[in-house]
Design a protein around this motif. Structure first.
Motif, PDB file in Angstrom:
ATOM      1  N   GLY A 226       0.658  -1.150  -0.049  1.00  0.00           N
ATOM      2  CA  GLY A 226       0.136  -0.410   0.200  1.00  0.00           C
ATOM      3  C   GLY A 226       0.457   1.095   0.533  1.00  0.00           C
ATOM      4  N   LEU A 227       1.061   1.902   1.211  1.00  0.00           N
ATOM      5  CA  LEU A 227       1.535   2.986   0.960  1.00  0.00           C
ATOM      6  C   LEU A 227       3.113   3.435   0.634  1.00  0.00           C
ATOM      7  N   ARG A 228       3.726   2.218   0.588  1.00  0.00           N
ATOM      8  CA  ARG A 228       4.791   2.253  -0.258  1.00  0.00           C
ATOM      9  C   ARG A 228       5.155   3.002  -1.715  1.00  0.00           C
ATOM     10  N   LYS A 229       3.271   2.720  -2.523  1.00  0.00           N
ATOM     11  CA  LYS A 229       3.699   3.485  -3.636  1.00  0.00           C
ATOM     12  C   LYS A 229       3.604   4.797  -3.466  1.00  0.00           C
ATOM     13  N   ILE A 230       3.515   5.046  -2.823  1.00  0.00           N
ATOM     14  CA  ILE A 230       4.294   6.577  -2.826  1.00  0.00           C
ATOM     15  C   ILE A 230       5.199   6.998  -3.751  1.00  0.00           C
ATOM     16  N   LEU A 231       5.875   6.306  -3.330  1.00  0.00           N
ATOM     17  CA  LEU A 231       7.505   6.207  -3.606  1.00  0.00           C
ATOM     18  C   LEU A 231       7.218   6.345  -5.216  1.00  0.00           C
ATOM     19  N   ASN A 232       6.451   5.751  -6.039  1.00  0.00           N
ATOM     20  CA  ASN A 232       6.130   5.940  -7.431  1.00  0.00           C
ATOM     21  C   ASN A 232       6.166   6.786  -8.399  1.00  0.00           C
ATOM     22  N   PHE A 233       5.851   7.947  -7.225  1.00  0.00           N
ATOM     23  CA  PHE A 233       5.226   9.222  -7.487  1.00  0.00           C
ATOM     24  C   PHE A 233       5.947   9.644  -8.625  1.00  0.00           C
ATOM     25  N   GLY A 234       5.751   9.739  -9.963  1.00  0.00           N
ATOM     26  CA  GLY A 234       6.819  10.414 -10.988  1.00  0.00           C
ATOM     27  C   GLY A 234       7.052   9.881 -11.945  1.00  0.00           C
ATOM     28  N   HIS A 235       7.106   8.166 -11.660  1.00  0.00           N
ATOM     29  CA  HIS A 235       7.907   7.277 -12.073  1.00  0.00           C
ATOM     30  C   HIS A 235       7.435   5.986 -12.976  1.00  0.00           C
ATOM     31  N   THR A 236       5.824   6.280 -13.716  1.00  0.00           N
ATOM     32  CA  THR A 236       5.092   5.144 -13.936  1.00  0.00           C
ATOM     33  C   THR A 236       5.389   6.005 -14.922  1.00  0.00           C
ATOM     34  N   ILE A 237       5.030   7.630 -15.664  1.00  0.00           N
ATOM     35  CA  ILE A 237       5.660   7.956 -16.874  1.00  0.00           C
ATOM     36  C   ILE A 237       6.941   8.513 -17.088  1.00  0.00           C
ATOM     37  N   GLY A 238       7.968   8.644 -15.944  1.00  0.00           N
ATOM     38  CA  GLY A 238       9.170   8.604 -16.020  1.00  0.00           C
ATOM     39  C   GLY A 238       9.726   7.516 -15.795  1.00  0.00           C
ATOM     40  N   HIS A 239       9.376   6.496 -16.012  1.00  0.00           N
ATOM     41  CA  HIS A 239      10.080   5.107 -16.879  1.00  0.00           C
ATOM     42  C   HIS A 239      10.452   4.951 -18.147  1.00  0.00           C
ATOM     43  N   ALA A 240       8.846   5.337 -18.482  1.00  0.00           N
ATOM     44  CA  ALA A 240       8.585   5.319 -19.914  1.00  0.00           C
ATOM     45  C   ALA A 240       9.348   6.337 -20.819  1.00  0.00           C
ATOM     46  N   VAL A 241       9.161   7.106 -19.822  1.00  0.00           N
ATOM     47  CA  VAL A 241      10.270   7.870 -20.441  1.00  0.00           C
ATOM     48  C   VAL A 241      11.456   7.351 -20.428  1.00  0.00           C
ATOM     49  N   GLU A 242      12.297   7.453 -19.415  1.00  0.00           N
ATOM     50  CA  GLU A 242      13.786   6.498 -19.598  1.00  0.00           C
ATOM     51  C   GLU A 242      13.771   5.486 -20.657  1.00  0.00           C
ATOM     52  N   SER A 243      12.574   4.258 -20.400  1.00  0.00           N
ATOM     53  CA  SER A 243      13.293   3.660 -21.266  1.00  0.00           C
ATOM     54  C   SER A 243      13.173   3.687 -22.659  1.00  0.00           C
ATOM     55  N   HIS A 244      12.153   5.496 -23.096  1.00  0.00           N
ATOM     56  CA  HIS A 244      12.305   4.853 -24.313  1.00  0.00           C
ATOM     57  C   HIS A 244      13.275   5.696 -24.790  1.00  0.00           C
ATOM     58  N   SER A 245      13.990   6.751 -24.045  1.00  0.00           N
ATOM     59  CA  SER A 245      15.049   7.233 -24.328  1.00  0.00           C
ATOM     60  C   SER A 245      16.292   6.461 -25.152  1.00  0.00           C
ATOM     61  N   LEU A 246      16.255   5.284 -23.278  1.00  0.00           N
ATOM     62  CA  LEU A 246      17.678   4.589 -23.403  1.00  0.00           C
ATOM     63  C   LEU A 246      17.097   3.824 -25.180  1.00  0.00           C
ATOM     64  N   MET A 247      16.266   4.170 -25.324  1.00  0.00           N
ATOM     65  CA  MET A 247      16.145   2.788 -26.864  1.00  0.00           C
ATOM     66  C   MET A 247      16.435   4.282 -28.317  1.00  0.00           C
ATOM     67  N   ASN A 248      16.130   5.110 -27.210  1.00  0.00           N
ATOM     68  CA  ASN A 248      16.367   6.260 -28.986  1.00  0.00           C
ATOM     69  C   ASN A 248      16.865   6.891 -29.078  1.00  0.00           C
ATOM     70  N   ASP A 249      17.757   7.880 -27.763  1.00  0.00           N
ATOM     71  CA  ASP A 249      18.869   8.686 -28.309  1.00  0.00           C
ATOM     72  C   ASP A 249      20.501   8.309 -27.531  1.00  0.00           C
ATOM     73  N   ARG A 250      21.188   9.301 -28.735  1.00  0.00           N
ATOM     74  CA  ARG A 250      22.191   9.048 -28.387  1.00  0.00           C
ATOM     75  C   ARG A 250      22.844   9.315 -26.835  1.00  0.00           C
ATOM     76  N   ASP A 251      22.398  10.184 -27.042  1.00  0.00           N
ATOM     77  CA  ASP A 251      22.865  10.542 -25.152  1.00  0.00           C
ATOM     78  C   ASP A 251      21.340   9.842 -24.715  1.00  0.00           C
ATOM     79  N   PRO A 252      21.033   9.233 -23.474  1.00  0.00           N
ATOM     80  CA  PRO A 252      19.666   8.707 -23.730  1.00  0.00           C
ATOM     81  C   PRO A 252      19.847   9.403 -21.205  1.00  0.00           C
ATOM     82  N   LEU A 253      18.719   9.552 -21.451  1.00  0.00           N
ATOM     83  CA  LEU A 253      18.743  10.393 -20.157  1.00  0.00           C
ATOM     84  C   LEU A 253      18.873   9.723 -18.982  1.00  0.00           C
ATOM     85  N   LEU A 254      19.000   9.758 -17.991  1.00  0.00           N
ATOM     86  CA  LEU A 254      19.516   9.740 -16.312  1.00  0.00           C
ATOM     87  C   LEU A 254      18.602   9.134 -15.699  1.00  0.00           C
ATOM     88  N   HIS A 255      18.392   8.403 -14.960  1.00  0.00           N
ATOM     89  CA  HIS A 255      16.226   7.911 -13.875  1.00  0.00           C
ATOM     90  C   HIS A 255      16.547   8.814 -14.014  1.00  0.00           C
TER      91      HIS A 255
END
Ligand SMILES: NC(=O)c1ccc[n+]([C@@H]2O[C@H](COP(=O)([O-])OP(=O)(O)OC[C@H]3O[C@@H](n4cnc5c(N)ncnc54)[C@H](O)[C@@H]3O)[C@@H](O)[C@H]2O)c1
Ligand SMILES: [Zn+2]
Length: 352
Positions: A226-255
């Motif tokens: 339950g409560l621990r999920k609050i640590l995921n704030f920013g991470h649902t969209i953030g993780h997707a942006v991170e993975s997408h950047s890893l696959m597509n950018d020459r200099d990918p975003l850090l976490h």
């Protein structure tokens, strides 16, 4: 002396390396093993050795640095080295490095001979304020992050901010995003105090408060029910942006750079789906953009981004699950958002 007590283990902040020496002496281990990567062997191991001249009898397991090596092949390498060094159930693994080392070392130790003791000596800002606390261990598989792992607590954590001196500035900013997150979800005063500080000079007080918050959350909900999920704030969209950047950018975003984008988009969703005010959203945007320059989010990538979010392990029934802010300093979990609204939040980021 400043120590934060977690459920079963202490997190040391003062004279931490001396405390590590004391821990080793008191516990009479049959063998001491350090897990390092090439960079922490170069920059951090000499510091530990200098602080603990009495520590002479230990072995070193070294792996290549980087997330791409946080996998089963490197793990097998670690297990084989442990066998070669004749590690037994009474041996200690000391994970000296960033989150890759603490996650993979914790996993290797928690499974070797059904589990041996391990401690973390985190050496990046991200691992000091986040990865080393909370007992999640793990490795990646087939591009899916942390898909194999255990919940196993370390015997102790030793935090030495001095290690950050040799850390790359971008890595410091990346870890700093998790401090911002801890303020946003749990402590408005922390967030409000963050405005004008230089991350590269992050004061130990910020690290301490950040660990205090993470620890308070995870000790109440060690298995993320339950409560621990609050640590995921920013991470649902953030993780997707991170993975997408890893696959597509020459200099990918850090976490942290990716989740900073997630903070803005998910704060926007927090106005729509929770009770965050427009004024608070504006404040979050101004702080985040102050530290993390605008990234070119391409509209053509929105489909791929929502696809990545749908694959996230936190979802239920094909709906995308978010942790959203009810106000600055307070977060609630299990908010489900529509794809169109998510795209709107990405467009909001683009419009800034
Ligand atoms: N278990 C958890 O709860 C949790 C939470 C957050 C993140 N994580 C994990 O943490 C990982 C990211 O951690 P990270 O950002 O620390 O990455 P990292 O371990 O890859 O470290 C980043 C880089 O800094 C180098 N480095 C480390 N310490 C240094 C020092 N003192 N001086 C110079 N260079 C140094 C490393 O060699 C590496 O190249 C991810 O795998 C993520 O999944 C886990
Ligand atoms: Zn994170």
């Amino acid at each position: 002396m400043r120590i934060i007590q977690s459920n079963t283990y202490p997190i040391h902040f003062e004279n931490s390396l001396q405390q590590l020496g004391r821990f080793i002496t008191e516990n009479h281990y049959s063998k001491i093993l350090f897990l390092v990567d090439t960079l922490t062997e170069k920059h951090c191991l000499p510091v530990v050795k200098a602080a603990l001249p009495e520590l002479k009898d230990f072995d070193i397991i070294e792996v290549d640095p980087g997330e791409e090596n946080k996998n089963i092949d490197f793990c097998i390498g670690i297990w084989k080295m442990m066998l070669d060094f004749k590690a037994d159930r009474n041996s200690l693994l000391i994970n000296l490095g960033g989150g890759v080392i603490t996650d993979m070392g914790g996993f290797a130790a928690s499974t070797f001979k059904r589990g041996i003791d391990f401690v973390h000596v985190p050496t990046t800002l991200l691992s000091q304020v986040d990865a080393s606390v909370g007992g999640k261990t793990g490795i990646d598989m087939d591009q899916v992050k942390n898909i194999i792992g255990t919940f196993t607590q370390p015997r102790a954590v030793f935090i030495e901010p001095g290690f950050l001196k040799t850390l790359d500035k971008r890595q410091i900013y990346s870890g700093f995003a998790e401090i911002i997150k801890h303020g946003l979800i749990y402590d408005a005063d922390l967030f409000n105090s963050i405005r004008d500080i230089q991350p590269e000079l992050t004061a130990p007080e910020y690290i301490y408060r950040s660990v205090e918050i993470k620890n308070e959350v995870v000790t109440q909900d060690p298995l993320e029910k339950g409560l621990r999920k609050i640590l995921n704030f920013g991470h649902t969209i953030g993780h997707a942006v991170e993975s997408h950047s890893l696959m597509n950018d020459r200099d990918p975003l850090l976490h942290g750079e990716a989740i900073a984008i997630g903070f803005i988009c998910e704060a926007y969703l927090s106005v729509r789906y929770s009770t965050l005010s427009e004024a608070e959203l504006a404040k979050i945007v101004s702080v985040v953009l102050h530290y993390y320059p605008k990234y070119q989010l391409n509209q053509a990538s929105f489909g791929a981004l929502t696809e990545l979010m749908l694959n996230d392990k936190k979802n239920a029934d094909g709906r995308i699950n978010f942790s959203l802010l009810s106000r600055i300093g307070e977060c609630s979990t299990d908010k489900f958002c529509e794809e169109t609204e998510i795209e709107e939040s990405l467009n909001y980021y683009r419009s800034l």
